[in-house]
Design a protein around this motif. Structure first.
Motif, PDB file in Angstrom:
ATOM      1  N   LEU A  52       0.806  -1.218   0.000  1.00 35.46           N
ATOM      2  CA  LEU A  52       0.000   0.000   0.000  1.00 35.46           C
ATOM      3  C   LEU A  52       0.843   1.273   0.000  1.00 35.46           C
ATOM      4  O   LEU A  52       0.296   2.366  -0.083  1.00 35.46           O
ATOM      5  N   GLY A  53       2.164   1.151   0.098  1.00 34.22           N
ATOM      6  CA  GLY A  53       3.046   2.305   0.054  1.00 34.22           C
ATOM      7  C   GLY A  53       3.209   3.019   1.380  1.00 34.22           C
ATOM      8  O   GLY A  53       3.707   4.128   1.426  1.00 34.22           O
ATOM      9  N   TRP A  54       2.800   2.403   2.474  1.00 35.46           N
ATOM     10  CA  TRP A  54       2.917   3.014   3.795  1.00 35.46           C
ATOM     11  C   TRP A  54       4.314   2.854   4.371  1.00 35.46           C
ATOM     12  O   TRP A  54       4.685   3.551   5.308  1.00 35.46           O
ATOM     13  N   ARG A  55       5.094   1.893   3.865  1.00 34.51           N
ATOM     14  CA  ARG A  55       6.422   1.610   4.401  1.00 34.51           C
ATOM     15  C   ARG A  55       7.287   1.093   3.258  1.00 34.51           C
ATOM     16  O   ARG A  55       6.807   0.414   2.360  1.00 34.51           O
ATOM     17  N   HIS A  56       8.574   1.408   3.319  1.00 32.38           N
ATOM     18  CA  HIS A  56       9.505   0.879   2.327  1.00 32.38           C
ATOM     19  C   HIS A  56       9.919  -0.528   2.729  1.00 32.38           C
ATOM     20  O   HIS A  56       9.985  -0.853   3.904  1.00 32.38           O
ATOM     21  N   PRO A  57      10.246  -1.387   1.762  1.00 34.68           N
ATOM     22  CA  PRO A  57      10.617  -2.773   2.081  1.00 34.68           C
ATOM     23  C   PRO A  57      11.869  -2.878   2.942  1.00 34.68           C
ATOM     24  O   PRO A  57      12.033  -3.837   3.677  1.00 34.68           O
ATOM     25  N   TRP A  58      12.764  -1.911   2.851  1.00 33.97           N
ATOM     26  CA  TRP A  58      14.018  -1.992   3.596  1.00 33.97           C
ATOM     27  C   TRP A  58      13.905  -1.402   4.992  1.00 33.97           C
ATOM     28  O   TRP A  58      14.849  -1.472   5.753  1.00 33.97           O
ATOM     29  N   GLU A  59      12.791  -0.808   5.352  1.00 33.97           N
ATOM     30  CA  GLU A  59      12.621  -0.255   6.692  1.00 33.97           C
ATOM     31  C   GLU A  59      12.325  -1.371   7.691  1.00 33.97           C
ATOM     32  O   GLU A  59      11.672  -2.344   7.376  1.00 33.97           O
ATOM     33  N   GLY A  60      12.849  -1.212   8.903  1.00 32.24           N
ATOM     34  CA  GLY A  60      12.553  -2.165   9.955  1.00 32.24           C
ATOM     35  C   GLY A  60      13.481  -3.356  10.009  1.00 32.24           C
ATOM     36  O   GLY A  60      13.218  -4.312  10.710  1.00 32.24           O
ATOM     37  N   HIS A  61      14.586  -3.330   9.264  1.00 32.53           N
ATOM     38  CA  HIS A  61      15.521  -4.455   9.255  1.00 32.53           C
ATOM     39  C   HIS A  61      16.838  -4.112   9.941  1.00 32.53           C
ATOM     40  O   HIS A  61      17.836  -4.786   9.744  1.00 32.53           O
ATOM     41  N   GLU A  62      16.881  -3.068  10.749  1.00 35.19           N
ATOM     42  CA  GLU A  62      18.125  -2.675  11.397  1.00 35.19           C
ATOM     43  C   GLU A  62      18.529  -3.642  12.507  1.00 35.19           C
ATOM     44  O   GLU A  62      19.683  -3.746  12.855  1.00 35.19           O
ATOM     45  N   ASP A  63      17.613  -4.356  13.065  1.00 32.18           N
ATOM     46  CA  ASP A  63      17.883  -5.195  14.222  1.00 32.18           C
ATOM     47  C   ASP A  63      18.362  -6.604  13.859  1.00 32.18           C
ATOM     48  O   ASP A  63      18.541  -7.432  14.719  1.00 32.18           O
ATOM     49  N   HIS A  64      18.610  -6.889  12.601  1.00 30.16           N
ATOM     50  CA  HIS A  64      18.980  -8.233  12.175  1.00 30.16           C
ATOM     51  C   HIS A  64      20.496  -8.455  12.118  1.00 30.16           C
ATOM     52  O   HIS A  64      20.952  -9.456  11.606  1.00 30.16           O
ATOM     53  N   SER A  65      21.286  -7.520  12.627  1.00 38.53           N
ATOM     54  CA  SER A  65      22.735  -7.660  12.525  1.00 38.53           C
ATOM     55  C   SER A  65      23.276  -8.693  13.508  1.00 38.53           C
ATOM     56  O   SER A  65      24.306  -9.289  13.265  1.00 38.53           O
ATOM     57  N   HIS A  66      22.617  -8.909  14.628  1.00 42.71           N
ATOM     58  CA  HIS A  66      23.029  -9.884  15.641  1.00 42.71           C
ATOM     59  C   HIS A  66      24.453  -9.632  16.126  1.00 42.71           C
ATOM     60  O   HIS A  66      25.204 -10.549  16.408  1.00 42.71           O
ATOM     61  N   GLY A  67      24.873  -8.378  16.164  1.00 37.74           N
ATOM     62  CA  GLY A  67      26.164  -8.024  16.728  1.00 37.74           C
ATOM     63  C   GLY A  67      27.350  -8.268  15.825  1.00 37.74           C
ATOM     64  O   GLY A  67      28.471  -8.383  16.290  1.00 37.74           O
ATOM     65  N   HIS A  68      27.180  -8.340  14.520  1.00 37.79           N
ATOM     66  CA  HIS A  68      28.288  -8.669  13.630  1.00 37.79           C
ATOM     67  C   HIS A  68      29.189  -7.480  13.311  1.00 37.79           C
ATOM     68  O   HIS A  68      30.390  -7.638  13.199  1.00 37.79           O
ATOM     69  N   ASP A  69      28.655  -6.302  13.142  1.00 39.47           N
ATOM     70  CA  ASP A  69      29.472  -5.180  12.664  1.00 39.47           C
ATOM     71  C   ASP A  69      29.701  -4.131  13.752  1.00 39.47           C
ATOM     72  O   ASP A  69      29.950  -2.973  13.449  1.00 39.47           O
ATOM     73  N   HIS A  70      29.640  -4.472  15.002  1.00 39.73           N
ATOM     74  CA  HIS A  70      29.803  -3.470  16.048  1.00 39.73           C
ATOM     75  C   HIS A  70      31.246  -2.974  16.146  1.00 39.73           C
ATOM     76  O   HIS A  70      31.490  -1.828  16.481  1.00 39.73           O
ATOM     77  N   GLY A  71      32.239  -3.781  15.839  1.00 42.80           N
ATOM     78  CA  GLY A  71      33.630  -3.353  15.880  1.00 42.80           C
ATOM     79  C   GLY A  71      33.941  -2.364  14.770  1.00 42.80           C
ATOM     80  O   GLY A  71      34.752  -1.459  14.958  1.00 42.80           O
ATOM     81  N   HIS A  72      33.319  -2.475  13.633  1.00 44.80           N
ATOM     82  CA  HIS A  72      33.565  -1.581  12.513  1.00 44.80           C
ATOM     83  C   HIS A  72      32.939  -0.200  12.743  1.00 44.80           C
ATOM     84  O   HIS A  72      33.453   0.788  12.274  1.00 44.80           O
ATOM     85  N   GLU A  73      31.813  -0.177  13.456  1.00 44.98           N
ATOM     86  CA  GLU A  73      31.155   1.101  13.702  1.00 44.98           C
ATOM     87  C   GLU A  73      31.985   1.984  14.639  1.00 44.98           C
ATOM     88  O   GLU A  73      32.038   3.181  14.465  1.00 44.98           O
ATOM     89  N   ALA A  74      32.664   1.396  15.606  1.00 45.00           N
ATOM     90  CA  ALA A  74      33.449   2.170  16.584  1.00 45.00           C
ATOM     91  C   ALA A  74      34.702   2.768  15.931  1.00 45.00           C
ATOM     92  O   ALA A  74      35.181   3.806  16.349  1.00 45.00           O
ATOM     93  N   SER A  75      35.255   2.122  14.895  1.00 45.17           N
ATOM     94  CA  SER A  75      36.470   2.627  14.271  1.00 45.17           C
ATOM     95  C   SER A  75      36.197   3.808  13.347  1.00 45.17           C
ATOM     96  O   SER A  75      37.108   4.517  13.023  1.00 45.17           O
TER      97      SER A  75
END
Length: 76
Positions: A52-75
């Protein structure tokens, strides 16, 4: 009219004998219809806002990282 005698458990329409479905045909058809509607409503619940165009398909997927890229964000 055009046809021979009447058939048991059938209806004649314009010369064609339309037979009544057997019980297993009716039950199988109702079961498959229920499965279809459950699937349609499930997918509408999952994908409805995107369709219906109320949300983009890529929205709401930020929580699926499961802690993989946390070291890269700090650098950075």
């Amino acid at each position: 009219m055009a046809g021979g005698g009447g058939h048991e458990g059938s209806t004649t329409y314009r010369g064609y004998a339309i037979h009544r479905p057997k019980r297993w045909h009716v039950l199988t058809g109702k079961g498959l219809c229920a499965i279809m509607w459950f699937w349609v409503l499930y997918r509408a619940k999952q994908d409805g806002p995107v369709v219906l165009g109320w949300r983009h398909p890529w929205e709401g997927h930020e929580d699926h990282s499961h802690g993989h890229d946390h070291g890269h964000e700090a650098s950075h």
